[in-house]
Write a protein that holds these residues in place. Structure first.
Motif, short mmCIF file in Angstrom:
data_model
loop_
_atom_site.label_atom_id
_atom_site.label_comp_id
_atom_site.label_asym_id
_atom_site.label_seq_id
_atom_site.Cartn_x
_atom_site.Cartn_y
_atom_site.Cartn_z
N PRO A 156 -1.45 -6.27 16.24
CA PRO A 156 -1.87 -5.98 14.73
C PRO A 156 -2.21 -4.42 14.56
CG PRO A 156 -3.80 -6.98 15.65
CD PRO A 156 -2.91 -6.94 16.78
N LEU A 157 -2.60 -3.73 15.71
CA LEU A 157 -3.08 -2.45 15.72
C LEU A 157 -1.97 -1.15 15.63
CD1 LEU A 157 -6.21 -3.02 17.89
CD2 LEU A 157 -6.06 -3.24 15.36
N GLY A 158 -0.82 -1.47 15.72
CA GLY A 158 0.33 -0.34 15.56
C GLY A 158 0.65 -0.02 16.67
N PRO A 159 1.80 1.00 16.65
CA PRO A 159 2.63 1.53 18.08
C PRO A 159 1.52 2.11 18.89
CG PRO A 159 3.48 2.48 15.90
CD PRO A 159 2.26 1.88 15.64
N PHE A 160 1.80 1.94 20.12
CA PHE A 160 0.95 2.67 21.24
C PHE A 160 1.85 3.16 22.51
CE2 PHE A 160 -2.59 1.91 24.53
CZ PHE A 160 -3.16 2.90 24.15
N TYR A 179 -5.18 0.93 20.45
CA TYR A 179 -4.59 1.95 19.62
C TYR A 179 -5.14 3.29 19.69
CZ TYR A 179 -8.89 1.24 16.65
OH TYR A 179 -10.05 1.23 16.22
N ASN A 182 -12.25 10.46 3.45
CA ASN A 182 -13.46 9.72 4.08
C ASN A 182 -14.37 10.36 4.81
OD1 ASN A 182 -11.86 9.94 6.24
ND2 ASN A 182 -11.89 8.19 7.16
N ASN A 241 -11.92 6.10 11.33
CA ASN A 241 -12.08 7.76 11.60
C ASN A 241 -13.15 8.51 10.96
OD1 ASN A 241 -10.79 8.75 9.35
ND2 ASN A 241 -8.57 8.91 10.41
N LEU A 284 0.69 0.15 10.32
CA LEU A 284 0.59 0.99 11.46
C LEU A 284 -0.98 1.06 12.10
CD1 LEU A 284 2.67 4.10 10.32
CD2 LEU A 284 3.44 2.20 12.00
N GLY A 285 -1.64 0.12 11.55
CA GLY A 285 -3.13 -0.10 12.23
C GLY A 285 -4.21 0.67 11.38
N PRO A 286 -5.49 0.66 11.99
CA PRO A 286 -6.51 1.02 11.19
C PRO A 286 -6.56 2.66 11.23
CG PRO A 286 -7.21 -0.57 12.91
CD PRO A 286 -6.00 -0.21 13.04
N PHE A 287 -7.04 3.32 10.08
CA PHE A 287 -6.95 4.65 10.30
C PHE A 287 -8.15 5.39 9.50
CE2 PHE A 287 -4.75 8.74 8.26
CZ PHE A 287 -4.68 9.51 9.85
N LEU A 288 -8.37 5.50 8.26
CA LEU A 288 -9.35 5.98 7.67
C LEU A 288 -10.54 5.10 7.74
CD1 LEU A 288 -8.10 7.89 4.38
CD2 LEU A 288 -8.21 8.70 6.78
N SER A 289 -10.44 3.78 7.88
CA SER A 289 -11.36 2.93 7.93
C SER A 289 -12.28 2.89 9.16
CB SER A 289 -10.67 1.54 8.04
OG SER A 289 -9.66 1.29 8.86
N ASN A 312 0.75 -1.19 -0.06
CA ASN A 312 0.05 -0.10 -0.04
C ASN A 312 0.91 1.40 0.05
OD1 ASN A 312 0.93 0.22 2.62
ND2 ASN A 312 -1.07 -0.53 3.71
N GLU A 326 -5.25 -0.77 4.13
CA GLU A 326 -4.58 0.64 4.60
C GLU A 326 -3.76 0.02 5.98
OE1 GLU A 326 -6.87 3.81 6.37
OE2 GLU A 326 -7.78 2.41 7.60
N TYR A 327 -4.20 -0.93 6.63
CA TYR A 327 -3.84 -1.24 8.17
C TYR A 327 -2.20 -1.75 8.40
CZ TYR A 327 -4.05 -6.43 9.20
OH TYR A 327 -3.58 -7.78 9.15
N VAL A 328 -1.77 -2.19 7.33
CA VAL A 328 -0.17 -2.74 7.78
C VAL A 328 0.69 -1.47 7.33
CG1 VAL A 328 -0.46 -4.91 7.59
CG2 VAL A 328 -0.23 -3.82 5.41
#
Lengths: 425, 425
Positions: free
Chosen positions: A254-258, B167, A343, B262, B255-260, A159, B251-253
């Motif tokens: 799987p959800l990213g840095p926190f 996250y 979005n 927000n 760094l995790g979910p974002f526009l899906s 992506n 999109e999620y790899v």
């Protein structure tokens, strides 16, 4: 061309040759002194110009500014007035500071009050950050990280060249330059252990970033075109996204840095306006494959800003550990904002959008210790001969940034933070 | 025991048998009417009790409340007063509403003003959300998602049973129940295409969650013990974390979910206090392997709250699509807050911390359409015989929640949102 950017302008306030703050800059910030509560100011040479004094004494008349707009702890209400109002205020301040303008210059008593020596002020958080998102927009950084942790042959994920990858960060723990940060503790899974341990991070890192602050808002459902995106941007700050690499590696799927990021991030105190950056526009890298129409843009949307990171341990003098440039960004700020809102996600005034680590093509231009030492395999040597893989207690990391052209140097001031030992208990 | 929770209490305000709002509940919210600007209120039966009227007319004297504390658009300033003050106010309101208390009951004119029929009010966002984090704390949900997208034999990632994965989410786009949401557009990579397309999501989903709102703050560097965590929690809301699964997948790899996520999330308008939930404490699942000491806790930290999701299309009557329970959570709220702050991340008043999708053990208890239809493979049948894999335009999703014991039923009101077609252009 914005008049305030004319390289020929000179101020009656003395500006040292290598100052970050010539009359062509005029960044906004919040400061306090021993005698003053927090108020808004503008940097000029070695002084901070007190905007409350100017406003209350008629120097900003005619700009339609609400009463008390600068007599506040944050610039949020000022930035709510929008990009054009910020421009008008900067233009008027530029006028007041020109060598041939006698309004403030000729008012000896007022001048004395309005110009506060920088060494007498404490800079504070310039804005109350509404929302904070962090991008991942440097191709070299993403490639380096992908090479180290996944596969050098497929370092970029599929992506990456299609969208500016980003994630939401923590607004509450963003602090202003000069704030010390304690080494964070967290869960770390050592390779030779079956279960994770709880311990202070051994892999504390900086990330060299540039962030932008918004001065407009959108409704939920509204999108921003790349052509309009800059209307929503007040200006830029340097940004250090402190990171605990060992905590990050264990927690991020799987959800990213926190927790590896949200223990603290540091911003520089002066918001350098997008207007001041106009002369330093640069072409970004070619984008192939071609981006989707909503990410297409015209003109130069990158900015040529030299960035550097210095490390000072408690035992040795300060040394430069990397030198990069904001122009290396694959995805520009207009694309970032267009993507973030495509979005319908609504932006608010004083959101912070950070670039992600800005690495350049050569090893000396990598924007994190993770990359500079290749995850600790190639230590850096400090001036006293000692080595660094990651940040040690007592180390101070300082970031600088400046743009230079036609004899004008627009600087960002410092983005600085010292790492203290972990809190006991 | 908190007096206001006594099951024997009865109010002089009539409370219908299946009401969400008996005298044992007394949740806080912000409402407005045709004649009133937004102010704070408490739900009782089919009425909203106007706290500004009570405060200004002496009914809350002796509680040391600052002037104007309820005459505000948000509950933030009230919640800044802390957990004990929220408790005192709820206890006093309980007293005023008891059948044998004549103070307000006996004031016919005042009663008329103070009690506003619910069908005359519009409920607004109860708080201005400072920071929002979303956990992933249901074992069944994480297992279902892992089975679908990774490997059914190793559905849970290695970190999942060691830490409450979470996250950061977007605070700006959280809206109150009743707000319609447009179907979001974004990048989607269809399996048969080489490049991603830009299109409205085809896999729009709900996520059934419960969130808690904080009423305390910590300094950067400070951690919260599990034993103290509840002192920072004002109460709970229902939370629908609308999700676009196709956008998310692309999109999620890494760094995790974002526009899906927000483009919008919905909360119920009433904050049901932690105090009101006291009688409904429940034992959580056994945690094995044993958690690290900072995540250890004593007592019952889960809550028995029945949750259900209803779907109404424009063509058929409303139908229940799942029924779950907050008690299924593997990680409890005290552990979530202890984990979030163990690295020194500071919390602020009116942060929102959501649970993540709450799925139970049986298919009918899964908290998202992704799980209920197993990523579209097993469509649901609606009352008119039509099928649903994901949400269609015109569908309304409503979440309910209630706790029930000793003849008392504490409800959450509605968390409701209708999906409109994508915005053109």
């Amino acid at each position: 061309m914005v008049t305030a950017n004319d390289p020929k302008l000179k101020s009656w306030v003395e500006v040292p040759k290598e100052s970050d703050f010539p009359i062509q800059n005029l960044p906004f910030g919040i400061f306090k002194t021993k005698y003053l509560t927090p108020v808004a100011g503008v940097a000029i040479g070695n002084y901070v110009l007190d905007l409350v004094y100017l406003h209350e004494n008629g120097y900003l008349d005619g700009l339609g500014l609400p009463p008390g707009i600068f007599n506040q702890k944050f610039l949020n209400d000022f930035f709510t007035l929008g990009r054009m109002k910020i421009r008008e205020v900067r233009e008027r301040i530029s006028e007041l500071l020109r060598h041939d303008n006698d309004e403030l210059q000729g008012d000896a008593a007022g001048r004395e009050i309005a110009l506060v020596p920088m060494d007498e002020v404490q800079m504070l958080m310039p804005v109350k950050i509404s929302n904070y998102s962090d991008f991942y927009s440097s191709e070299e950084h993403a490639t380096n990280v992908g090479s180290m942790f996944r596969d050098p042959k497929n370092a970029l994920l599929p992506n990456w060249k299609h969208l500016p990858v980003a994630y939401h960060g923590r607004a509450s723990s963003i602090v202003v330059s000069g704030t010390a940060i304690h080494r964070p503790k967290g869960q770390i899974k050592y390779p030779d252990q079956e279960f994770p341990a709880f311990a202070p991070t051994r892999k504390l890192d900086f990330e060299l970033e540039v962030g932008f602050i918004t001065c407009g808002e959108t409704r939920l459902g509204q999108s921003i075109h790349t052509a309009q995106a800059e209307d929503y941007i007040a200006g830029f700050v340097l940004f250090n996204d402190w990171s605990a690499r060992d905590i990050q590696q264990w927690e991020y799927v799987p959800l990213g840095p926190f927790l590896s990021k949200n223990f603290g991030s540091t911003i520089s105190p002066w918001i350098v306006t997008l207007d001041a950056m106009e002369p330093f526009r640069a072409q970004g890298p070619e984008q192939l494959p071609h981006v989707l129409p909503y990410l297409a843009f015209e003109g130069k949307k990158n900015f040529d800003i030299v960035l550097e990171v210095l490390l000072q341990s408690e035992k040795t003098e300060q040394t430069t550990v990397c030198r990069s440039n904001f122009k290396y960004m694959y995805w520009n700020v207009s694309q970032q904002l267009a993507h973030h809102t495509v979005n319908g996600c609504n932006i608010q005034v004083c959101d912070l959008y950070a670039s992600g680590t800005i690495s350049g093509p050569s090893p000396g231009s990598y924007g994190s210790l993770l990359e500079l030492t290749w995850n600790g395999q190639k230590p850096l040597t400090l001036p006293d001969g000692s080595e660094r893989t990651f940040i040690e207690d007592g180390d101070t990391i300082t970031m600088h940034g400046y743009a230079k052209k036609d004899g004008v140097r627009i600087g960002f001031g410092e983005c600085k933070g010292k790492i203290l030992p972990p809190i006991q208990g």
